[in-house]
Design a protein around this motif. Structure first.
Motif, PDB file in Angstrom:
ATOM      1  N   PRO A  96     -12.615  88.980  -7.851  1.00 46.58           N
ATOM      2  CA  PRO A  96     -12.886  88.228  -9.094  1.00 46.58           C
ATOM      3  C   PRO A  96     -13.871  87.089  -8.904  1.00 46.58           C
ATOM      4  O   PRO A  96     -14.542  86.675  -9.835  1.00 46.58           O
ATOM      5  CB  PRO A  96     -11.502  87.711  -9.495  1.00 46.58           C
ATOM      6  N   GLY A  97     -13.978  86.577  -7.677  1.00 47.87           N
ATOM      7  CA  GLY A  97     -14.889  85.463  -7.436  1.00 47.87           C
ATOM      8  C   GLY A  97     -16.347  85.866  -7.416  1.00 47.87           C
ATOM      9  O   GLY A  97     -17.229  85.036  -7.607  1.00 47.87           O
ATOM     10  N   GLY A  98     -16.617  87.156  -7.156  1.00 47.53           N
ATOM     11  CA  GLY A  98     -17.995  87.631  -7.143  1.00 47.53           C
ATOM     12  C   GLY A  98     -18.771  87.264  -5.900  1.00 47.53           C
ATOM     13  O   GLY A  98     -20.000  87.246  -5.916  1.00 47.53           O
ATOM     14  N   ASP A  99     -18.080  86.966  -4.789  1.00 48.41           N
ATOM     15  CA  ASP A  99     -18.767  86.649  -3.538  1.00 48.41           C
ATOM     16  C   ASP A  99     -19.547  87.867  -3.064  1.00 48.41           C
ATOM     17  O   ASP A  99     -19.017  88.986  -3.023  1.00 48.41           O
ATOM     18  CB  ASP A  99     -17.750  86.224  -2.482  1.00 48.41           C
ATOM     19  N   ALA A 100     -20.822  87.693  -2.672  1.00 52.76           N
ATOM     20  CA  ALA A 100     -21.703  88.814  -2.336  1.00 52.76           C
ATOM     21  C   ALA A 100     -21.175  89.623  -1.157  1.00 52.76           C
ATOM     22  O   ALA A 100     -21.143  90.857  -1.195  1.00 52.76           O
ATOM     23  CB  ALA A 100     -23.104  88.292  -2.036  1.00 52.76           C
ATOM     24  N   ALA A 101     -20.748  88.939  -0.095  1.00 45.56           N
ATOM     25  CA  ALA A 101     -20.252  89.642   1.084  1.00 45.56           C
ATOM     26  C   ALA A 101     -18.981  90.423   0.768  1.00 45.56           C
ATOM     27  O   ALA A 101     -18.811  91.574   1.192  1.00 45.56           O
ATOM     28  CB  ALA A 101     -19.996  88.648   2.216  1.00 45.56           C
ATOM     29  N   SER A 102     -18.093  89.814   0.005  1.00 43.70           N
ATOM     30  CA  SER A 102     -16.849  90.487  -0.368  1.00 43.70           C
ATOM     31  C   SER A 102     -17.121  91.678  -1.278  1.00 43.70           C
ATOM     32  O   SER A 102     -16.473  92.722  -1.169  1.00 43.70           O
ATOM     33  CB  SER A 102     -15.905  89.498  -1.057  1.00 43.70           C
ATOM     34  N   LEU A 103     -18.094  91.538  -2.187  1.00 52.16           N
ATOM     35  CA  LEU A 103     -18.459  92.644  -3.071  1.00 52.16           C
ATOM     36  C   LEU A 103     -18.990  93.826  -2.278  1.00 52.16           C
ATOM     37  O   LEU A 103     -18.641  94.978  -2.543  1.00 52.16           O
ATOM     38  CB  LEU A 103     -19.507  92.184  -4.090  1.00 52.16           C
ATOM     39  N   LEU A 104     -19.834  93.559  -1.287  1.00 50.40           N
ATOM     40  CA  LEU A 104     -20.389  94.634  -0.459  1.00 50.40           C
ATOM     41  C   LEU A 104     -19.294  95.329   0.337  1.00 50.40           C
ATOM     42  O   LEU A 104     -19.277  96.556   0.473  1.00 50.40           O
ATOM     43  CB  LEU A 104     -21.459  94.084   0.478  1.00 50.40           C
ATOM     44  N   MET A 105     -18.357  94.540   0.875  1.00 50.81           N
ATOM     45  CA  MET A 105     -17.262  95.126   1.640  1.00 50.81           C
ATOM     46  C   MET A 105     -16.371  95.978   0.747  1.00 50.81           C
ATOM     47  O   MET A 105     -15.990  97.101   1.108  1.00 50.81           O
ATOM     48  CB  MET A 105     -16.431  94.022   2.302  1.00 50.81           C
TER      49      MET A 105
END
Length: 199
Positions: A96-105
């Motif tokens: 939900p935060g939209g962090d780029a690294a987390s989104l890619l993972m």
């Protein structure tokens, strides 16, 4: 009547019978398709909340893999708006935060899970399950996706900018932003759509 057993790599079924006369039109068709698919795939990546380069990967890798393993020549293999929207919904719930690294993972994990499920479905020959999906369900799904796509594109062609949210939020924000729309953006966008339809 006997039928030949399909090979593990269907590419071998046509690569040896390929005619040199087909090369030129195939190259032209490939370049034409790339000119359309690559920009759209990059745009779909942004719809899913992913970096633009992810769309570039999805424009190439699925096609290369399917060329070796696929069994249908006319099948279109690439990302679509429907997949982008569904992916965005899942990624939004997981990250939900939209962090780029987390989104890619999360996107890589989702890709592996879906790929594993498709391989398992292929091994178990579960394609017949699609025959049990009724026509009203398919029509409702297509209509719903169509409305979401239109609502996603209208603010762009009007030059309206706002923070994306739920369907209702986006609809109200679009309506409220109409008085502030950019006529230049509307004219250029409409002209580009007209040119695309002409071709």
């Amino acid at each position: 009547m006997t039928t030949s057993r399909p090979r593990k790599f269907p590419l071998a079924d046509w690569i040896f019978s390929y005619k040199t006369d087909w090369l030129r039109p195939d190259v032209i068709a490939g370049l034409t398709t790339a000119a359309v698919v690559i920009p759209k795939a990059m745009a779909y990546a942004t719809i899913a909340g992913l970096p633009v380069q992810v769309g570039l990967y999805t424009a190439f890798l699925p096609m290369v893999i399917y060329a070796f393993l696929g069994t249908s020549r006319p099948l279109s293999v690439s990302t679509t708006t429907t997949l982008a929207i569904l992916t965005a919904a899942e990624l939004g719930a997981v990250v939900p935060g939209g962090d780029a690294a987390s989104l890619l993972m999360a996107s890589a994990t989702l890709t592996l899970l879906v790929g594993g499920m498709l391989v398992l479905a292929s091994v178990l020959r579960l394609g017949f399950v699609a025959n049990f999906i009724s026509e009203p369900v398919l029509i409702g799904f297509k209509a719903g996706i169509g409305v979401v796509i239109v609502l996603d594109q209208v603010p762009k062609i009007l030059g309206i900018h706002f923070t994306k949210g739920t369907f209702t939020h986006n609809l109200l924000a679009t309506v409220h932003g109409i008085p502030h729309m950019s006529l230049t953006t509307l004219v250029v966008g409409s002209f580009n759509d007209w040119l695309a339809d002409c071709h």
